[in-house]
Design a protein around this motif. Structure first.
Motif, PDB file in Angstrom:
ATOM      1  N   MET A 215      28.678 -28.480  47.193  1.00  0.00           N
ATOM      2  CA  MET A 215      28.276 -29.131  45.950  1.00  0.00           C
ATOM      3  C   MET A 215      29.485 -29.597  45.142  1.00  0.00           C
ATOM      4  SD  MET A 215      25.034 -29.458  45.901  1.00  0.00           S
ATOM      5  CE  MET A 215      24.496 -29.708  44.202  1.00  0.00           C
ATOM      6  N   GLN A 216      30.603 -28.884  45.237  1.00  0.00           N
ATOM      7  CA  GLN A 216      31.803 -29.366  44.562  1.00  0.00           C
ATOM      8  C   GLN A 216      32.240 -30.700  45.152  1.00  0.00           C
ATOM      9  OE1 GLN A 216      34.683 -26.175  44.781  1.00  0.00           O
ATOM     10  NE2 GLN A 216      34.024 -25.297  42.841  1.00  0.00           N
ATOM     11  N   HIS A 217      32.034 -30.876  46.451  1.00  0.00           N
ATOM     12  CA  HIS A 217      32.417 -32.122  47.111  1.00  0.00           C
ATOM     13  C   HIS A 217      31.360 -33.217  46.969  1.00  0.00           C
ATOM     14  CE1 HIS A 217      35.485 -29.613  49.011  1.00  0.00           C
ATOM     15  NE2 HIS A 217      36.054 -30.710  49.451  1.00  0.00           N
ATOM     16  N   HIS A 218      30.086 -32.834  47.051  1.00  0.00           N
ATOM     17  CA  HIS A 218      29.023 -33.840  47.178  1.00  0.00           C
ATOM     18  C   HIS A 218      27.945 -33.767  46.099  1.00  0.00           C
ATOM     19  CE1 HIS A 218      30.534 -35.033  51.127  1.00  0.00           C
ATOM     20  NE2 HIS A 218      30.620 -33.754  51.435  1.00  0.00           N
ATOM     21  N   GLY A 219      27.979 -32.758  45.239  1.00  0.00           N
ATOM     22  CA  GLY A 219      26.922 -32.610  44.247  1.00  0.00           C
ATOM     23  C   GLY A 219      26.765 -33.806  43.330  1.00  0.00           C
ATOM     24  N   VAL A 220      27.874 -34.460  43.014  1.00  0.00           N
ATOM     25  CA  VAL A 220      27.812 -35.603  42.102  1.00  0.00           C
ATOM     26  C   VAL A 220      26.986 -36.743  42.678  1.00  0.00           C
ATOM     27  CG1 VAL A 220      29.879 -36.825  42.939  1.00  0.00           C
ATOM     28  CG2 VAL A 220      29.250 -36.956  40.515  1.00  0.00           C
ATOM     29  N   GLU A 221      26.735 -36.722  43.980  1.00  0.00           N
ATOM     30  CA  GLU A 221      25.925 -37.766  44.614  1.00  0.00           C
ATOM     31  C   GLU A 221      24.476 -37.748  44.110  1.00  0.00           C
ATOM     32  OE1 GLU A 221      26.514 -37.395  48.831  1.00  0.00           O
ATOM     33  OE2 GLU A 221      28.701 -37.474  48.618  1.00  0.00           O
ATOM     34  N   VAL A 222      24.081 -36.655  43.467  1.00  0.00           N
ATOM     35  CA  VAL A 222      22.760 -36.619  42.821  1.00  0.00           C
ATOM     36  C   VAL A 222      22.609 -37.792  41.870  1.00  0.00           C
ATOM     37  CG1 VAL A 222      21.348 -35.344  41.145  1.00  0.00           C
ATOM     38  CG2 VAL A 222      22.404 -34.138  43.051  1.00  0.00           C
ATOM     39  N   LEU A 223      23.707 -38.197  41.248  1.00  0.00           N
ATOM     40  CA  LEU A 223      23.644 -39.282  40.249  1.00  0.00           C
ATOM     41  C   LEU A 223      23.313 -40.633  40.883  1.00  0.00           C
ATOM     42  CD1 LEU A 223      26.601 -38.332  37.889  1.00  0.00           C
ATOM     43  CD2 LEU A 223      24.141 -38.056  37.492  1.00  0.00           C
ATOM     44  N   ARG A 224      23.310 -40.720  42.205  1.00  0.00           N
ATOM     45  CA  ARG A 224      22.802 -41.941  42.830  1.00  0.00           C
ATOM     46  C   ARG A 224      21.342 -42.166  42.461  1.00  0.00           C
ATOM     47  NH1 ARG A 224      24.893 -41.816  49.138  1.00  0.00           N
ATOM     48  NH2 ARG A 224      27.145 -41.866  48.718  1.00  0.00           N
ATOM     49  N   MET A 225      20.640 -41.058  42.233  1.00  0.00           N
ATOM     50  CA  MET A 225      19.213 -41.124  41.930  1.00  0.00           C
ATOM     51  C   MET A 225      18.944 -40.849  40.451  1.00  0.00           C
ATOM     52  SD  MET A 225      17.924 -39.226  45.413  1.00  0.00           S
ATOM     53  CE  MET A 225      19.485 -38.341  45.658  1.00  0.00           C
ATOM     54  N   TYR A 226      19.961 -41.069  39.647  1.00  0.00           N
ATOM     55  CA  TYR A 226      19.808 -40.840  38.207  1.00  0.00           C
ATOM     56  C   TYR A 226      18.856 -41.855  37.592  1.00  0.00           C
ATOM     57  CZ  TYR A 226      20.934 -41.271  33.247  1.00  0.00           C
ATOM     58  OH  TYR A 226      20.844 -41.391  31.891  1.00  0.00           O
ATOM     59  N   GLN A 227      18.975 -43.103  37.995  1.00  0.00           N
ATOM     60  CA  GLN A 227      18.166 -44.165  37.380  1.00  0.00           C
ATOM     61  C   GLN A 227      16.976 -44.500  38.255  1.00  0.00           C
ATOM     62  OE1 GLN A 227      21.334 -47.063  36.977  1.00  0.00           O
ATOM     63  NE2 GLN A 227      21.596 -46.561  34.831  1.00  0.00           N
TER      64      GLN A 227
END
Length: 227
Positions: A215-227
């Protein structure tokens, strides 16, 4: 019934705890500012350009998006806590190892919590007197989170709402570290499937890969589905 002495001791205890927590809160804000200054002063332009390119790639953003306050804030905390240089070093790790940084034992302890933190999706379970109780989408433990002065209006934290953020212990309490994003609950199942599938693929390459490191490496990819 409590006698006057017992009541006085109880009041003094809570007052002392509150005063100590205020010191931790101020230390948290000051140390984060020191970390930002360190990143600005020690990283060269090429490293900063590379970091922005990686962030945009991870969340599928056009270059101009980083000019907006929301994405600028999301990039900023990711840059400090999770972005790695070509040697695999995070900025916070370099900062703590820098011999010129004379940090106190309490500051080192606080920074250690930041280093262990990782972005995740949390569900608001219920309100309590100092904030909200959250549970990790991939965990069962309920975490009491106290809202600081910089968090947005409490009305955004509706019961059942999902948040993308980072949590860490600051003194006696858990706090939201950096900005958060409200996640549409209709996308939660998609987020869960995508992250879990990506984690399983990554473990095929590295069997020692933990969920926290992933998650430290890839967790921010959640924001691809933010909008």
């Amino acid at each position: 019934m409590q006698n006057e002495h017992e009541s006085s001791v109880l009041v003094d205890f809570f007052a002392e705890r509150e005063a100590k927590q205020q010191v931790f809160n101020e230390m948290h804000e000051n140390l984060m500012e020191k970390l930002r200054e360190y990143a600005c002063n020690t990283l060269n332009l090429r490293e900063k350009v590379r970091a922005k390119h990686i962030f945009r790639s991870k969340v599928n953003l056009p270059s101009e998006a980083l000019l907006t306050p929301f994405w600028e804030a999301q990039y900023g905390i990711w840059f400090l806590l999770e972005c790695q240089n070509i040697k695999g070093e995070r900025i916070i790790e370099k900062y703590l190892l820098d011999p010129d940084n004379d940090l106190s034992e309490q500051e080192l302890h606080l920074a250690a919590h930041w280093m262990a933190a990782y972005p995740s999706v949390y569900r608001v379970v219920e309100a309590w007197e100092e904030g909200y109780r959250l549970t990790d989408l991939w965990g069962e433990d309920i975490i009491d989170v106290t809202l600081g002065d910089r968090e947005q209006v409490r009305s955004e934290f509706m019961i059942g709402q999902y948040l993308f953020t980072r949590l860490a212990k600051v003194g006696f309490i858990h706090r939201i570290i950096g900005p958060y994003a409200l996640i549409n609950k209709e996308r939660i199942n998609e987020i869960r499937r995508n992250l879990e599938a990506s984690f399983e693929r990554s473990k095929e390459e590295n069997s020692q890969w933990s969920w926290r490191l992933f998650m430290q490496h890839h967790g921010v990819e959640v924001l691809r589905m933010y909008q």
